[in-house]
Write a protein that holds these residues in place. Structure first.
Motif, short mmCIF file in Angstrom:
data_model
loop_
_atom_site.label_atom_id
_atom_site.label_comp_id
_atom_site.label_asym_id
_atom_site.label_seq_id
_atom_site.Cartn_x
_atom_site.Cartn_y
_atom_site.Cartn_z
N ILE A 135 -6.08 45.10 13.67
CA ILE A 135 -5.27 46.05 12.90
C ILE A 135 -3.83 46.05 13.39
N SER A 136 -3.65 46.08 14.70
CA SER A 136 -2.30 46.22 15.26
C SER A 136 -1.50 44.91 15.17
N ARG A 137 -2.18 43.77 15.07
CA ARG A 137 -1.48 42.48 15.12
C ARG A 137 -1.42 41.77 13.77
N LEU A 151 1.52 52.43 6.83
CA LEU A 151 0.53 51.96 7.80
C LEU A 151 1.16 51.38 9.05
N GLY A 152 2.41 50.90 8.93
CA GLY A 152 3.07 50.30 10.09
C GLY A 152 3.92 51.25 10.89
N TYR A 158 2.23 64.08 11.40
CA TYR A 158 1.31 64.21 12.56
C TYR A 158 -0.08 64.73 12.19
N LEU A 159 -0.45 64.64 10.91
CA LEU A 159 -1.77 65.13 10.50
C LEU A 159 -2.89 64.21 10.99
N LEU A 160 -2.69 62.88 10.84
CA LEU A 160 -3.70 61.94 11.29
C LEU A 160 -3.97 62.05 12.80
N LEU A 208 -3.69 52.52 12.92
CA LEU A 208 -4.61 52.70 14.06
C LEU A 208 -5.20 54.11 14.06
N SER A 209 -4.38 55.10 13.70
CA SER A 209 -4.88 56.47 13.61
C SER A 209 -5.96 56.58 12.55
#
Length: 245
Positions: A135-137, A151-152, A158-160, A208-209
């Motif tokens: 996901i991060s890469r 997404l990036g 700050y809800l997630l 990621l969240s």
């Protein structure tokens, strides 16, 4: 160490040209699965992350069930193990050898393998860490948005992160039902882990969240169905204790 060296490449984009066992056989296949699933879902990488997270969790579910059953078996033997420790509390070598022999006899008598709970964890952790890397890469994920967030980039409201922290707390509370009060370190981790997740999620990309939130919700449902009777028993015991007080 030679197998997991790719874990250090957290800032390098994952592509078909990425080399190394970690990249070629774990991270890139998961990244490709996310991309292909997004294409199937009309280009929505948010939905793709949700679907693939559920698929990965379902794939390792048998391992999680085996680990949970092993943990429950070890917990059931805990009173007898404590009694043996009390009986052989002397620290001399002969007494400690006798304690080890009695403990192994106890495991054999009940058909419990103390290492059986570790093996599933050894298998599932590289998969979960690899999915985190995927996901991060995966660069294309950062170019898309989902619901109210990119997404990036970190969640702007700050809800997630808050949902990730809350679901982490609930999931750990369910997993530690009946044991946290007996172990101060576990009770501390019950609060520390959600706080750490919130701090990380505030700074990390929202993708990621989203992964953490979906994974936690799946784990909550999984824990409820696997440990349902134990959870109900713990709640009833707590209510009875409160009424008695």
């Amino acid at each position: 160490m030679s197998v997991m060296t790719g874990c250090a490449q957290t800032n390098l984009p994952i592509t078909a040209e990425s080399s190394g066992f970690w990249n070629e056989y774990i991270v890139y296949p998961l990244s490709l699965l996310i991309v292909k699933t997004a294409e199937f879902l009309g280009g929505s990488f948010g939905l793709s992350i949700i679907v693939v997270t559920l698929l990965v969790r379902l794939a390792i579910l048998p391992l999680m069930i085996k680990q949970t059953r092993s943990s429950k078996a070890m917990q059931a033997l805990q009173p007898e193990m404590n009694a043996l420790k009390e009986k052989y509390k002397s620290k001399d070598q002969q007494t400690q050898q006798k304690l080890q022999q009695e403990t192994m006899s106890l495991f054999q008598k009940h058909g419990v393998n103390p290492l059986s709970g570790c093996f599933p964890l050894v298998i599932q952790m590289p998969v979960l860490i690899g999915f985190y890397h995927a996901i991060s890469r995966t660069q294309v994920i950062k170019e898309h948005s989902f619901l109210w967030f990119d997404l990036g980039a970190p969640d702007p409201i700050y809800l997630l992160p808050l949902i990730a922290g809350a679901t982490t707390f609930i999931q750990q509370k369910m997993m530690m039902a009946g044991t946290a009060n007996q172990n101060p370190q576990m009770a501390m981790m019950l609060w520390m882990m959600p706080i750490m997740i919130i701090v990380f999620a505030v700074k990390f990309p929202a993708a990621l969240s989203l992964y953490w939130v979906v994974g936690n919700i799946f784990m909550i449902a999984q824990t409820y169905f696997i440990k349902g009777p134990d959870l109900k028993k713990t709640v009833e015991t707590g209510k009875a204790g409160g009424a008695k007080k």
